[in-house]
Design a protein around this motif. Structure first.
Motif, PDB file in Angstrom:
ATOM      1  N   GLN A 615      -5.658  37.951  25.364  1.00  0.00           N
ATOM      2  CA  GLN A 615      -5.680  36.785  24.492  1.00  0.00           C
ATOM      3  C   GLN A 615      -6.634  35.716  25.001  1.00  0.00           C
ATOM      4  N   GLN A 616      -6.846  35.658  26.289  1.00  0.00           N
ATOM      5  CA  GLN A 616      -7.786  34.681  26.843  1.00  0.00           C
ATOM      6  C   GLN A 616      -9.195  34.948  26.322  1.00  0.00           C
ATOM      7  N   GLN A 617      -9.588  36.211  26.249  1.00  0.00           N
ATOM      8  CA  GLN A 617     -10.903  36.552  25.710  1.00  0.00           C
ATOM      9  C   GLN A 617     -10.985  36.221  24.222  1.00  0.00           C
ATOM     10  N   VAL A 618      -9.885  36.392  23.495  1.00  0.00           N
ATOM     11  CA  VAL A 618      -9.865  36.018  22.076  1.00  0.00           C
ATOM     12  C   VAL A 618     -10.144  34.528  21.933  1.00  0.00           C
ATOM     13  N   GLU A 619      -9.530  33.730  22.796  1.00  0.00           N
ATOM     14  CA  GLU A 619      -9.742  32.283  22.740  1.00  0.00           C
ATOM     15  C   GLU A 619     -11.178  31.919  23.082  1.00  0.00           C
ATOM     16  N   LEU A 620     -11.779  32.619  24.030  1.00  0.00           N
ATOM     17  CA  LEU A 620     -13.180  32.365  24.358  1.00  0.00           C
ATOM     18  C   LEU A 620     -14.086  32.707  23.174  1.00  0.00           C
ATOM     19  N   LEU A 621     -13.785  33.805  22.497  1.00  0.00           N
ATOM     20  CA  LEU A 621     -14.596  34.214  21.347  1.00  0.00           C
ATOM     21  C   LEU A 621     -14.437  33.263  20.172  1.00  0.00           C
ATOM     22  N   SER A 622     -13.288  32.601  20.075  1.00  0.00           N
ATOM     23  CA  SER A 622     -13.053  31.699  18.951  1.00  0.00           C
ATOM     24  C   SER A 622     -14.020  30.523  18.944  1.00  0.00           C
ATOM     25  N   ALA A 623     -14.617  30.202  20.101  1.00  0.00           N
ATOM     26  CA  ALA A 623     -15.600  29.117  20.168  1.00  0.00           C
ATOM     27  C   ALA A 623     -16.998  29.592  19.801  1.00  0.00           C
ATOM     28  N   LEU A 624     -17.171  30.887  19.571  1.00  0.00           N
ATOM     29  CA  LEU A 624     -18.469  31.465  19.232  1.00  0.00           C
ATOM     30  C   LEU A 624     -18.467  31.869  17.752  1.00  0.00           C
ATOM     31  N   PRO A 625     -19.639  32.098  17.175  1.00  0.00           N
ATOM     32  CA  PRO A 625     -19.694  32.518  15.754  1.00  0.00           C
ATOM     33  C   PRO A 625     -19.273  33.975  15.562  1.00  0.00           C
ATOM     34  N   VAL A 626     -18.073  34.298  16.050  1.00  0.00           N
ATOM     35  CA  VAL A 626     -17.490  35.638  15.918  1.00  0.00           C
ATOM     36  C   VAL A 626     -16.279  35.520  14.999  1.00  0.00           C
ATOM     37  N   ASP A 627     -16.175  36.400  14.022  1.00  0.00           N
ATOM     38  CA  ASP A 627     -15.119  36.298  13.012  1.00  0.00           C
ATOM     39  C   ASP A 627     -13.880  37.113  13.334  1.00  0.00           C
ATOM     40  N   ALA A 628     -14.049  38.278  13.971  1.00  0.00           N
ATOM     41  CA  ALA A 628     -12.920  39.179  14.175  1.00  0.00           C
ATOM     42  C   ALA A 628     -13.064  39.879  15.518  1.00  0.00           C
ATOM     43  N   TYR A 629     -12.021  40.580  15.917  1.00  0.00           N
ATOM     44  CA  TYR A 629     -12.038  41.248  17.227  1.00  0.00           C
ATOM     45  C   TYR A 629     -11.161  42.489  17.172  1.00  0.00           C
ATOM     46  N   GLN A 630     -11.434  43.397  18.105  1.00  0.00           N
ATOM     47  CA  GLN A 630     -10.578  44.558  18.320  1.00  0.00           C
ATOM     48  C   GLN A 630     -10.696  44.961  19.773  1.00  0.00           C
ATOM     49  N   GLY A 631      -9.703  45.643  20.280  1.00  0.00           N
ATOM     50  CA  GLY A 631      -9.725  46.065  21.672  1.00  0.00           C
ATOM     51  C   GLY A 631      -8.325  46.335  22.169  1.00  0.00           C
TER      52      GLY A 631
END
Length: 643
Positions: A615-631
């Motif tokens: 979840q920490q990586q999800v939060e880091l990605l939320s500050a970038l122009p990334v819309d979705a995630y998987q892993g």
């Protein structure tokens, strides 16, 4: 309702109302004229008949008077002519109650005409002889009015229809700029920019069209600017300027993507010691010319075999990542590289008896890139010490399945339709929505589990992709028809989409599976779009038109322009893991990841980060122009497609 229809309806209603008013006025005037004509005719008849009857009445000639009345009654159209004789109170009466032919009964029921009548007393001097009554028949007036209405209605209908046709053509011509603006807006929505609308003659529309053209051009330029920015950042961070290949950072990133998955393959270090000799003998221009020539050679390799990644990692050394290669394929690659480089050396061969050496290593299971590079470097040093030959293969424990066994295993799996499956959810970062579930394939034989990374190289090598993908697509479509709340993304192999027969089959299957189109996505490797493929893009266009989702996998992996995005128009892209790993690393660089994501976002393409662990990586990605995630923040789950 469209503006065209609204204007057409309004104008036609107004025009129809005007025609109705004119029609009613004309009919009213005709009715008044016929009424007056009927009254005048009755008056004339009454006067002339009275003059004709007087001599007969003076002579008491009743028979003669009756003959005159009969003659007058038969020669005209009257409802009644009667004569009352005062001498003996007798009555001569003639009546006509028949309906007029050619006039509908419902029309006469409106009682538009009241019968005109005229009464007069016939005298001889001071003596009253009788009373004459003449009543006109309104049937003739009805007939005249009905014929006038029919003729006028025909004229108005023809005129109305002609006006409708002319008005439709006129409105289409006048509103054509608005239609073009609408089409341009749809093109912009579909991420197609740069098409110019001709300026109309209407001043108001001319300014609107000019603004739309300007906006479309600006969006196209903005996208091109984002693509150029992403390419410039990529060249600066990951490309060697002399050879045109990736640099060491690029090679490490690609290695991380490969090693993050289970699979097979090898790594090679190529040391071109002749480069330093060329520099000393011929100067830096000749050295750079040779390095550039080697870069072109290696680029040609990657175009022929997409599993290969070449990079220049130091002044003299090049690294090769060979995904899916076994030992024999790796040795054959080394022989081919040695032969082709010797051909390009020309007269420079004289500067060094052994111009290049190669160190090879095969991947086992859990090595990291550092361990593989160390083993390849050791093999490189061994190759330098050899008196004969130019390469050395690092000693590794050989645990891979031979190619012949892979082929037999794959063919058996396809014929028996016995693949096992897992699905992994793809979540949006800023909402609770789910993009889809990605479908992963595995082969299970005798308690052994083989992941896709292990057997997919053999699928590509033996050109089994078309049969393999056909099996997966059919089983996935069957599962979607049984699970209304499920959405699946299917990865298509390069060998499959390179075959025209498979693309033809896929187009037909898409029509067959149209009912589940909105819950089914097809993912294509970015490598497939490095060169234009008209047949592939035509098939993808058909899939998109039917409602299927189109995705691009390994987005950003190749050092080529991202301009293919505007041509392919995918619904989403899955970012290559190397760049996500770089951004998520401690004090990682996010500039390049942000640049390629913005290029996609400008085209309204969803960006997906892969192999997100927590979840920490999800939060880091939320500050970038990334819309979705998987892993593995949401690990794959076993899923049985067919029951």
């Amino acid at each position: 309702m469209t503006l065209y229809r609204q204007l057409l309806i309004v104008v036609l209603l107004i025009y129809g109302g005007l025609l109705a008013v004119v029609f009613s006025i004309e009919i009213g005037n005709t009715r008044s004229y016929l009424s007056e004509q009927q009254l005048s005719d009755v008056n004339n008849t009454s006067t002339s008949l009275g003059l004709s009857l007087s001599p007969y009445l003076e002579d008491d000639d009743v028979v003669g008077a009756e003959s005159v009345i009969n003659a007058m009654f038969d020669s005209g159209y009257y409802q009644q002519i009667s004569l009352t004789l005062f001498a003996d109170e007798s009555v001569i009466d003639r009546q006509n109650s028949s309906a007029i032919e050619g006039v509908p009964e419902w029309f006469t029921s409106f009682e538009l005409f009241q019968p005109s009548s005229q009464q007069q007393v016939l005298t001889s001097g001071w003596m009253q002889l009788g009373e004459l009554t003449v009543v006109g028949h309104s049937g003739f007036a009805y007939l005249q009015l009905w014929n006038a209405m029919v003729d006028l209605a025909k004229l108005f209908v023809v005129g109305y229809l002609a006006t409708v046709l002319m008005l439709m053509r006129a409105l289409r011509y006048l509103l054509k700029p608005l239609e073009q603006i609408q089409q341009q807006a749809k093109l912009i929505e579909q991420r197609e920019f740069g098409q110019t609308i001709p300026l109309p003659h209407t001043l108001e529309l001319r300014s609107v069209v000019g603004a739309i053209n300007h906006m479309s051009d600006n969006i196209a330029q903005q996208f091109e600017s984002q693509v150029k920015e992403a390419n410039a950042l990529r060249e600066q961070a990951f490309q060697d300027s002399v050879s045109g290949l990736g640099n060491r950072a690029y090679f490490i990133n690609q290695s991380k993507s490969w090693l993050a998955e289970s699979g097979v393959g090898g790594l090679a270090l190529i040391s071109l010691d002749i480069i330093e000799a060329i520099h000393v003998k011929e100067g830096f221009s000749a050295r750079d010319e040779f390095i550039h020539s080697v870069g072109e050679l290696f680029t040609a390799y990657t175009q022929q075999q997409q599993q290969l990644v070449f990079a220049r990692i130091s002044n003299l050394e090049f690294a090769v990542l060979a995904e899916g290669f076994d030992q024999q394929q790796l040795l054959d690659l080394a022989q081919q590289v040695h032969q082709d480089i010797l051909e390009r050396l020309a007269t420079w061969k004289q500067y060094m008896p052994r111009p290049l050496v190669i160190g090879l290593v095969l991947r086992q299971k859990d090595e990291n890139i550092g361990e593989l590079l160390t083993a390849a470097d050791t093999a490189l040093h061994v190759a330098r010490e050899l008196r004969e030959g130019f390469f050395s293969l690092a000693d590794v424990e050989h645990t891979h399945i031979p190619r012949s066994q892979w082929k037999q295993l794959l063919e058996t799996t396809i014929s028996r339709q016995s693949l096992a499956y897992k699905t992994q959810i793809v979540n949006f970062i800023h909402s609770d929505k789910v993009l889809h579930h990605e479908l992963f394939t595995t082969i299970e034989v005798d308690a052994q589990h083989y992941a896709a990374g292990q057997f997919m190289p053999a699928v590509e090598q033996f050109r089994l992709g078309a049969k393999f993908d056909q099996m997966v697509v059919e089983q996935a479509a069957s599962a979607l028809s049984k699970h209304a709340d499920l959405s699946l993304a299917i990865n298509l192999t390069l060998s499959a989409i390179s075959e025209q027969s498979f693309l033809t089959w896929l187009g037909g299957a898409a029509v067959q599976f149209k009912s589940v189109a909105h819950r089914m996505a097809f993912e294509i490797p970015e490598t497939a779009f490095l060169q234009e493929n008209a047949e592939l893009e035509k098939t993808l266009g058909l899939l998109r038109a039917l409602g299927f989702q189109i995705g691009i996998d390994q987005y950003g992996r190749n050092l080529n322009s991202l301009s293919y995005l505007s041509r392919v128009k995918p619904n989403y892209v899955k970012i290559d893991y190397g760049y996500t790993a770089q951004a998520l690393a401690e004090e990682g660089d996010t500039h390049f990841l942000s640049a390629i994501c913005r290029a996609a976002r400008n085209l309204q393409i969803v960006t997906v980060a892969q192999r997100v662990e927590n979840q920490q990586q999800v939060e880091l990605l939320s500050a970038l122009p990334v819309d979705a995630y998987q892993g593995y923040v949401a690990p794959p789950q076993r899923f049985k497609l067919a029951e």
